[in-house]
Scaffold this active site. Structure first.
Site, PDB file in Angstrom:
ATOM      1  CG  HIS A   1      10.438  -0.002  -8.045  1.00  0.00           C
ATOM      2  ND1 HIS A   1      11.207  -0.863  -8.796  1.00  0.00           N
ATOM      3  CD2 HIS A   1       9.176  -0.493  -8.136  1.00  0.00           C
ATOM      4  CE1 HIS A   1      10.436  -1.804  -9.304  1.00  0.00           C
ATOM      5  NE2 HIS A   1       9.197  -1.610  -8.927  1.00  0.00           N
TER       6      HIS A   1
ATOM      7  CD  GLU B   1      13.904   0.890 -10.503  1.00  0.00           C
ATOM      8  OE1 GLU B   1      13.913   0.476  -9.324  1.00  0.00           O
ATOM      9  OE2 GLU B   1      13.652   0.150 -11.468  1.00  0.00           O
TER      10      GLU B   1
ATOM     11  CG  ASP C   1      14.292  -1.615  -6.740  1.00  0.00           C
ATOM     12  OD1 ASP C   1      13.057  -1.412  -6.562  1.00  0.00           O
ATOM     13  OD2 ASP C   1      14.871  -1.334  -7.809  1.00  0.00           O
TER      14      ASP C   1
END
Ligand code: F6R
Length: 247
Positions: free
Chosen positions: A138, A143, A136
């Site tokens: 990160h 995050e 994602d």
């Protein structure tokens, strides 16, 4: 950003290990920022080989890790403390007292967050930070969010990260839901960053991270602003970037 495209994972790992070893040779008291996960395993293996061959000495080096799960103690096999000692520290000539990870069992997590930033500052900041890339976007466990984190912080892991990391646990329910992670400030203040990415499942997010909009929705995109990042990625991870003729 300097981009090195490699044929495969092993070549990526050897390149990263060469840069880390060079840093330790040029500055024997370097502070390294290290990462966990699947991606750095080959890099650590190559560093162990270099150390055993007598080509690099880690006796004066110090380390800080990016992150640790909240609630796991160092003797838990899924903790990042356990991972680092098993996969690197116990196999090279580093002084264990010079290796540091956030304490996931700290009674006072807020105090632990502040103490970790103070620790990094007290050692003069990170000379070389090794980073992997989450699916994602990160880095560490920072995050996707509506803002970039500053210092070390405690985060709720996203469903995507919990899903990706369940392979290391007996069941998905055992994956901790929270982690302590170094923030963007300490990562971005590292003097040098080595960013390693492997596999076709990372191709899209790597493209967005390196050539997309700089946004906290893709945390790794902030690396575009760092003056000394070396991306080392294999052909599979570089697929979209290569297809677009960008590298
Ligand atoms: C772990 C860390 C994470 C990983 C990322 C990729 O310390 O910082 O950001 O780098 O989740 O993990 P792998 O390498 O397992 O794909």
């Amino acid at each position: 950003m300097k981009i090195i495209k490699t044929k495969c994972y092993d070549e990526m790992s050897r390149h990263a290990a060469n840069i880390i070893a060079a840093q330790a040779i040029i500055k024997p008291t370097s502070l390294f920022g290290f990462a966990t996960g699947s991606t750095p395993l080959g890099t650590y293996k190559a560093l162990i080989e270099k150390n055993k061959a007598g080509d690099v000495d880690f006796s004066g080096c110090k380390t800080v890790n990016l992150d640790e799960y909240v609630g796991l103690s160092g003797d838990n096999e899924q903790s990042y403390y356990y991972y680092m000692h098993k996969n690197l520290f116990s196999q090279i000539n580093i002084n264990p007292a010079n290796t540091h990870l956030p304490n996931g069992k700290a009674k006072d997590i807020d105090a632990e967050l502040k103490a970790y930033d103070a620790l990094i500052a007290s050692m003069g900041g990170i000379d070389l930070q090794l980073l992997g890339l989450g699916h994602d976007g990160h880095i560490g466990f920072n995050e996707p969010a509506d803002h970039f984190s500053k210092g070390t912080n405690c985060v709720e892991l996203t469903e995507m990260t919990i899903e990706a990391n369940k392979r290391f646990f007996a069941s998905i329910d055992d994956v901790p839901r929270k982690a302590i992670t170094m923030g963007m400030r300490e990562i971005m203040q590292a003097k040098k960053i080595v960013f390693i990415v492997s596999g076709k499942d990372k191709a899209e997010i790597l493209y967005k991270s390196v050539f997309g909009k700089i946004t906290p929705e893709v945390p790794a995109s902030i690396l575009q602003l760092h003056p000394d990042v070396t991306l080392i990625a294999d052909e599979a991870a570089m697929k979209i970037i290569t297809e677009k003729g960008l590298a």
